[in-house]
Design a protein around this motif. Structure first.
Motif, PDB file in Angstrom:
ATOM      1  N   LEU A  29       0.820  -1.210   0.000  1.00 41.93           N
ATOM      2  CA  LEU A  29       0.000   0.000   0.000  1.00 41.93           C
ATOM      3  C   LEU A  29       0.853   1.259   0.000  1.00 41.93           C
ATOM      4  O   LEU A  29       0.625   2.177  -0.801  1.00 41.93           O
ATOM      5  CB  LEU A  29      -0.930  -0.002   1.221  1.00 41.93           C
ATOM      6  N   VAL A  30       1.840   1.315   0.875  1.00 44.80           N
ATOM      7  CA  VAL A  30       2.685   2.508   0.967  1.00 44.80           C
ATOM      8  C   VAL A  30       3.473   2.710  -0.329  1.00 44.80           C
ATOM      9  O   VAL A  30       3.562   3.829  -0.851  1.00 44.80           O
ATOM     10  CB  VAL A  30       3.627   2.402   2.184  1.00 44.80           C
ATOM     11  N   THR A  31       4.019   1.636  -0.868  1.00 46.44           N
ATOM     12  CA  THR A  31       4.767   1.743  -2.119  1.00 46.44           C
ATOM     13  C   THR A  31       3.856   2.163  -3.267  1.00 46.44           C
ATOM     14  O   THR A  31       4.226   3.004  -4.095  1.00 46.44           O
ATOM     15  CB  THR A  31       5.447   0.409  -2.456  1.00 46.44           C
ATOM     16  N   GLY A  32       2.658   1.596  -3.332  1.00 43.09           N
ATOM     17  CA  GLY A  32       1.714   1.960  -4.386  1.00 43.09           C
ATOM     18  C   GLY A  32       1.296   3.420  -4.321  1.00 43.09           C
ATOM     19  O   GLY A  32       1.204   4.095  -5.344  1.00 43.09           O
ATOM     20  N   GLY A  36       2.198   6.125  -7.097  1.00 48.49           N
ATOM     21  CA  GLY A  36       1.064   6.834  -7.688  1.00 48.49           C
ATOM     22  C   GLY A  36       1.209   8.340  -7.558  1.00 48.49           C
ATOM     23  O   GLY A  36       0.901   9.088  -8.488  1.00 48.49           O
ATOM     24  N   LEU A  37       1.685   8.783  -6.403  1.00 43.50           N
ATOM     25  CA  LEU A  37       1.923  10.210  -6.213  1.00 43.50           C
ATOM     26  C   LEU A  37       3.028  10.707  -7.146  1.00 43.50           C
ATOM     27  O   LEU A  37       2.908  11.772  -7.755  1.00 43.50           O
ATOM     28  CB  LEU A  37       2.302  10.482  -4.758  1.00 43.50           C
ATOM     29  N   PHE A  38       4.086   9.919  -7.280  1.00 43.06           N
ATOM     30  CA  PHE A  38       5.167  10.271  -8.201  1.00 43.06           C
ATOM     31  C   PHE A  38       4.655  10.355  -9.636  1.00 43.06           C
ATOM     32  O   PHE A  38       4.994  11.287 -10.374  1.00 43.06           O
ATOM     33  CB  PHE A  38       6.295   9.241  -8.096  1.00 43.06           C
ATOM     34  N   ALA A  40       1.592  10.964 -10.600  1.00 43.87           N
ATOM     35  CA  ALA A  40       0.683  12.110 -10.741  1.00 43.87           C
ATOM     36  C   ALA A  40       1.460  13.427 -10.805  1.00 43.87           C
ATOM     37  O   ALA A  40       1.063  14.343 -11.537  1.00 43.87           O
ATOM     38  CB  ALA A  40      -0.286  12.146  -9.565  1.00 43.87           C
ATOM     39  N   LEU A  41       2.548  13.524 -10.045  1.00 40.74           N
ATOM     40  CA  LEU A  41       3.327  14.758 -10.051  1.00 40.74           C
ATOM     41  C   LEU A  41       4.143  14.939 -11.314  1.00 40.74           C
ATOM     42  O   LEU A  41       4.372  16.070 -11.757  1.00 40.74           O
ATOM     43  CB  LEU A  41       4.252  14.790  -8.831  1.00 40.74           C
ATOM     44  N   THR A  42       4.608  13.847 -11.900  1.00 42.46           N
ATOM     45  CA  THR A  42       5.466  13.948 -13.078  1.00 42.46           C
ATOM     46  C   THR A  42       4.729  13.667 -14.388  1.00 42.46           C
ATOM     47  O   THR A  42       5.325  13.756 -15.450  1.00 42.46           O
ATOM     48  CB  THR A  42       6.649  12.977 -12.967  1.00 42.46           C
ATOM     49  N   SER A  43       3.472  13.326 -14.325  1.00 44.99           N
ATOM     50  CA  SER A  43       2.656  12.993 -15.498  1.00 44.99           C
ATOM     51  C   SER A  43       3.224  11.809 -16.279  1.00 44.99           C
ATOM     52  O   SER A  43       3.063  11.716 -17.494  1.00 44.99           O
ATOM     53  CB  SER A  43       2.503  14.197 -16.431  1.00 44.99           C
ATOM     54  N   VAL A  44       3.905  10.917 -15.592  1.00 45.04           N
ATOM     55  CA  VAL A  44       4.392   9.689 -16.213  1.00 45.04           C
ATOM     56  C   VAL A  44       3.324   8.625 -15.990  1.00 45.04           C
ATOM     57  O   VAL A  44       3.031   8.268 -14.861  1.00 45.04           O
ATOM     58  CB  VAL A  44       5.728   9.230 -15.587  1.00 45.04           C
ATOM     59  N   GLN A  45       2.722   8.144 -17.067  1.00 44.78           N
ATOM     60  CA  GLN A  45       1.643   7.171 -16.941  1.00 44.78           C
ATOM     61  C   GLN A  45       2.081   5.807 -17.463  1.00 44.78           C
ATOM     62  O   GLN A  45       1.475   5.231 -18.341  1.00 44.78           O
ATOM     63  CB  GLN A  45       0.405   7.670 -17.700  1.00 44.78           C
ATOM     64  N   GLU A  46       3.146   5.293 -16.912  1.00 40.66           N
ATOM     65  CA  GLU A  46       3.657   3.980 -17.298  1.00 40.66           C
ATOM     66  C   GLU A  46       3.087   2.939 -16.337  1.00 40.66           C
ATOM     67  O   GLU A  46       3.284   3.026 -15.128  1.00 40.66           O
ATOM     68  CB  GLU A  46       5.187   3.982 -17.245  1.00 40.66           C
ATOM     69  N   MET A  47       2.394   1.951 -16.853  1.00 37.17           N
ATOM     70  CA  MET A  47       1.745   0.956 -16.006  1.00 37.17           C
ATOM     71  C   MET A  47       2.744   0.019 -15.336  1.00 37.17           C
ATOM     72  O   MET A  47       2.494  -0.474 -14.244  1.00 37.17           O
ATOM     73  CB  MET A  47       0.748   0.138 -16.833  1.00 37.17           C
ATOM     74  N   THR A  48       3.873  -0.237 -15.995  1.00 34.30           N
ATOM     75  CA  THR A  48       4.839  -1.169 -15.423  1.00 34.30           C
ATOM     76  C   THR A  48       5.703  -0.522 -14.347  1.00 34.30           C
ATOM     77  O   THR A  48       6.428  -1.217 -13.642  1.00 34.30           O
ATOM     78  CB  THR A  48       5.752  -1.736 -16.524  1.00 34.30           C
ATOM     79  N   LEU A  49       5.624   0.796 -14.191  1.00 35.61           N
ATOM     80  CA  LEU A  49       6.434   1.490 -13.195  1.00 35.61           C
ATOM     81  C   LEU A  49       6.044   1.098 -11.779  1.00 35.61           C
ATOM     82  O   LEU A  49       6.886   1.086 -10.883  1.00 35.61           O
ATOM     83  CB  LEU A  49       6.290   3.003 -13.381  1.00 35.61           C
ATOM     84  N   THR A  50       4.807   0.752 -11.537  1.00 35.86           N
ATOM     85  CA  THR A  50       4.373   0.398 -10.189  1.00 35.86           C
ATOM     86  C   THR A  50       4.726  -1.033  -9.827  1.00 35.86           C
ATOM     87  O   THR A  50       4.828  -1.362  -8.649  1.00 35.86           O
ATOM     88  CB  THR A  50       2.855   0.573 -10.040  1.00 35.86           C
TER      89      THR A  50
END
Length: 88
Positions: A29-32, A36-38, A40-50
């Motif tokens: 949860l904390v990592t997600g 997710g905050l990162f 949203a702040l950088t507008s990087v929408q890569e699904m594999t990043l999480t």
């Protein structure tokens, strides 16, 4: 075996499963939320990043809490299940 003993053992087993899974779920949860905050702040929408940071955090927390999980399960088994099997 009495119904009351059965339901109490079931309740205790479910509670132990919640306690054992809590460190891993908290790490995920904390990592997600952080990733997710990162994103949203950088507008990087890569699904594999999480995926990779979550997996790494889960593995690290699992490795650290493995002794706690084992002790808890063995304690439940030897303190609750074995005496019920032996009829004590």
């Amino acid at each position: 075996m009495n119904e009351l003993v059965f339901y109490d053992t079931l309740r205790q087993g479910l509670w132990i499963s919640v306690v054992i899974s809590m460190p891993i779920l908290t790490a995920a949860l904390v990592t997600g939320v952080a990733i997710g905050l990162f994103q949203a702040l950088t507008s990087v929408q890569e699904m594999t990043l999480t995926f990779v940071p979550k997996l790494a955090a889960i593995l690290i927390v699992f490795w650290i809490s493995m002794a706690f999980m084992t002790e808890t399960l063995v304690g439940f088994f030897t303190g609750r299940i074995v005496p019920m099997i032996a009829g004590i």
